[in-house]
Each structure stands twice: as structure tokens, then as C-alpha cells.
Motif scaffolding. Structure first.
Motif, short mmCIF file in Angstrom:
data_model
loop_
_atom_site.label_atom_id
_atom_site.label_comp_id
_atom_site.label_asym_id
_atom_site.label_seq_id
_atom_site.Cartn_x
_atom_site.Cartn_y
_atom_site.Cartn_z
N SER B 46 14.29 -50.37 27.73
CA SER B 46 12.87 -50.00 27.79
C SER B 46 12.07 -51.05 27.01
O SER B 46 12.28 -51.21 25.81
N ASN B 47 11.16 -51.73 27.71
CA ASN B 47 10.33 -52.70 26.98
C ASN B 47 9.46 -51.96 25.96
O ASN B 47 9.28 -52.43 24.83
N GLY B 48 8.93 -50.79 26.32
CA GLY B 48 8.06 -50.06 25.40
C GLY B 48 8.78 -49.65 24.13
O GLY B 48 8.26 -49.82 23.01
N ARG B 49 9.99 -49.10 24.24
CA ARG B 49 10.74 -48.71 23.04
C ARG B 49 11.09 -49.96 22.22
O ARG B 49 11.08 -49.92 20.98
N PHE B 51 9.34 -52.82 22.07
CA PHE B 51 8.12 -53.27 21.38
C PHE B 51 7.82 -52.35 20.19
O PHE B 51 7.38 -52.81 19.14
N ASP B 52 8.04 -51.05 20.37
CA ASP B 52 7.85 -50.09 19.27
C ASP B 52 8.69 -50.48 18.05
O ASP B 52 8.16 -50.66 16.95
N TYR B 53 9.99 -50.59 18.25
CA TYR B 53 10.89 -50.73 17.11
C TYR B 53 10.95 -52.16 16.57
O TYR B 53 11.18 -52.36 15.38
N GLU B 55 8.41 -54.31 16.86
CA GLU B 55 7.04 -54.60 16.41
C GLU B 55 6.55 -55.99 16.82
O GLU B 55 5.76 -56.63 16.11
N THR B 56 7.03 -56.45 17.95
CA THR B 56 6.60 -57.72 18.52
C THR B 56 6.87 -57.69 20.02
O THR B 56 7.76 -56.96 20.48
N ILE B 57 6.08 -58.48 20.77
CA ILE B 57 6.38 -58.65 22.20
C ILE B 57 7.17 -59.93 22.44
O ILE B 57 7.58 -60.20 23.56
N ASN B 68 15.49 -46.28 26.59
CA ASN B 68 14.52 -45.18 26.71
C ASN B 68 14.89 -43.99 25.82
O ASN B 68 14.05 -43.13 25.58
N SER B 70 15.92 -44.44 22.68
CA SER B 70 15.78 -44.95 21.31
C SER B 70 17.09 -45.38 20.69
O SER B 70 17.25 -45.32 19.47
#
Lengths: 195, 195
Positions: B46-49, B51-53, B55-57, B68, B70
Motif C-alpha cells: 500500500s503506497n498510502g500505508r 507514506f504514513d509510516y 513519512e516520505t514519498i 494495507n 500495516s
């Protein structure tokens, strides 16, 4: 308008052509939005497809939210806030444990969406990266580093979406500390005929 | 090393602790990577998870690719290229029609991944935003605008991933014009015991 109470979520259907309005009644609150094709919920909003076709990560008025099957699902027809996020996933038990180890664990927008979407046959694993309305996630283009800042939305800010197909929508009033500056507030919404 | 021929893709399993090395043998080529839990393919990168953990793209050495659910799926243990993308989805018939209306349509990395993953029971709707190795997608932090530029990878550049669980991997040699500067080249890879 209907109200989503603080740290909760709802799910509902809307017909193609109708308008979803989401309002931040008190200011500085985030609302996570997910959308599924009402005829086949395996078609779902995709941040990656949206970034592909819209050629930006800052999604606002005039942009469309695209599905994993490359179809437009929602068009943003009005937006007084100008700042939203499509990078990050809904807060969850795991994100609370990770980011707020000293605070009580909450099921977060993820848990709220999972409960609201279950009657539509949508399982937790099918919750994608949400379109995080009013969420303020500046990105440093050079380093890639991102930060979750308080929203810039003010009381009464609104965003409107036109449905481009019959949809199941999940929508929350966010439960996380960082995304709304440590305050938990409601979110208001309405669905109206587009005619 | 094994070779992925230009504009094609493969899928394979790898055990927890083993190392996947992906090499750009000629330079300026992109490889789309997707990963699934081998025990339950509903768990997926998951790109979103991530980026969350993280803290960078801008994901590189030391970063982990999260699922997805975690959980960490892959850790980047070495990286000579320093430039990859986790924003955009695999090229597909639809992206070819959209971005290259005057050129022949190709099924793209999406079609190649779909065929390679089918024997593992993974359907096309379950292909997420890929981790696009060597892909060069600068983002303007202010406006959010992104661009697909030729990779900065040079012949022999490599990235290594350690599997944090038993995985099914999909991997391509990219088929799109913009992502590799209009050239279609192979990608080399190996899976070795981490011991």
C-alpha cells in the motif's frame, strides 16, 4: 445537512449525476472519503490512477477521482478549502499505536469505515487510500518528506463532488490527533439531485 | 540473474528473509513491483500505508514497503539509484489510449502483471499502485504538479529488498514511453537466500 459526529463514520449510496457536499462546520476538521462502484464494489477509487490522469497530487476543483479501472468516479465541482490529501491512509488501531503510543487506542477512520461499509459487503481489506478532505499534508518536493499539519479549512468551508457513476460512499469525521490539530469535531454532508 | 524481456513481466514467490535484487542492466529503465502476502493475497503493498509510516514519498534505502494491514512486507537494504516512484499505477491499455493516442496500444505493465499473477489466483482488480523501481517522477511541493521524466538510473544500478514475510512478487520491464525515455529495455533480477 446531515451530521457525522466526532470520531465516527457513515456509508450511503448516491446516484450518478447527484451532488455530494461535505462541509467542515467548525473548521480544521478532516473527513476521509472512499468510493466504490455501486454495481461492483471491486471498482474503487485509486490515488495512483488519479495522480496518473490528473498529473498532480494536489486534487481540487475541476479534478476527478479515478477508479482502479481507469474510470472517473467523482468530479470536484466546487471547493472553498483548496487543500486536501490523497497520499495517506485512514487512521486505524495500528496507526494510533504507531504515532500516539501514550494515548488511548481508537479504531480510527479505518474502523469507522469498516463498520459503515460492512452492510454493503465491503470488507476491511478493500478500504483503499482515502481522499482526505481538508487534510493538510505538505510535501517537500526535493526530499519527498511529508508532514501532517492542522487543516487550513475554516468554519463553513465546503467541497462538492458530482457522481460520475452510481456509488457507495464511505465518509468520516476524523479521529486522529495530528490531522485535525488535536481537536475532534463533526462533519456535515448532504446528497442532492444534480438536476 | 534472470532477465525480464522488454515490455514483459513475471511473478514468483520468495521466502521471508530472502533478498530480491533488481538491476537495470542498460540504464534508464523502469520496473514495476507489486507484493502480496503468500499466505493470504488480500494483504498487499500500500503506497498510502508506506507514506504514513515512512513519512516520505521518496522511498529508498532503509525504508520499508508496508501492507494495507500495516505490516512491513519488504525492506530496502541497498540502493544505488536513489530515485523511485510510489505515486503512479502501472501503465495499461487505458493509460496508453490516454497518454499516447497516436501510438499502438499495449497492455502495459498492468496487463503483464495481470497475466503473471493469475496463476496465483490474483485478479486484475487486486493490482495496487506499484512500487515503480527506477521511475523518476518529480513533484512540485508547492503546486502538487508531477511529471514523468526519464529515469536517472545508469547501467548496472541495483536495488535490494529483504522480504519481511513470505511473498508473491510481480515484477516488470516497463512498457510505457515516458517512464523510460522512449526506450524499451530488459530488467534483471535474482532472489537469493538472506543467510
Amino acid at each position: 445537512m446531515k451530521r457525522i459526529e466526532p470520531r465516527s463514520g457513515v456509508a450511503f449510496t448516491m446516484e450518478r449525476g447527484s451532488i455530494l457536499t461535505v462541509c467542515d462546520p467548525d473548521g480544521q476538521q478532516v473527513s476521509d472519503l472512499v468510493a466504490y462502484n455501486a454495481m461492483d464494489a471491486k471498482e474503487v477509487i485509486s490515488n495512483g490512477r488519479t495522480f496518473d490522469y490528473e498529473e498532480t497530487i494536489q486534487i481540487g476543483r475541476g479534478n476527478r477521482l479515478w477508479s482502479n479501472r481507469s474510470n472517473p468516479m467523482l468530479t470536484i465541482t466546487a471547493d472553498t478549502a483548496h487543500r486536501h490529501d490523497f497520499l495517506l491512509t485512514p487512521c486505524s488501531e495500528q496507526t494510533f499505536r504507531h504515532f500516539y503510543p501514550d494515548k488511548p487506542v481508537h479504531r480510527g477512520c479505518f474502523g469507522n469505515l469498516a463498520e459503515a461499509l460492512e452492510p454493503f459487503g465491503i470488507m476491511p481489506d478493500s478500504i483503499p487510500t482515502a481522499f482526505n478532505i481538508f487534510m493538510n499534508v505538505p510535501v517537500d518536493g526535493e526530499s519527498g518528506l511529508l508532514a501532517v499539519k492542522p487543516p487550513t479549512s475554516r468554519a463553513g468551508d465546503k467541497i462538492e463532488f458530482r457522481a460520475e457513476m452510481d456509488l457507495i460512499i464511505g465518509l468520516t469525521a476524523c479521529s486522529a490527533y495530528d490531522s485535525n490539530g488535536g481537536t475532534f469535531k463533526p462533519i456535515d454532508y448532504s446528497v442532492t439531485s444534480g438536476a
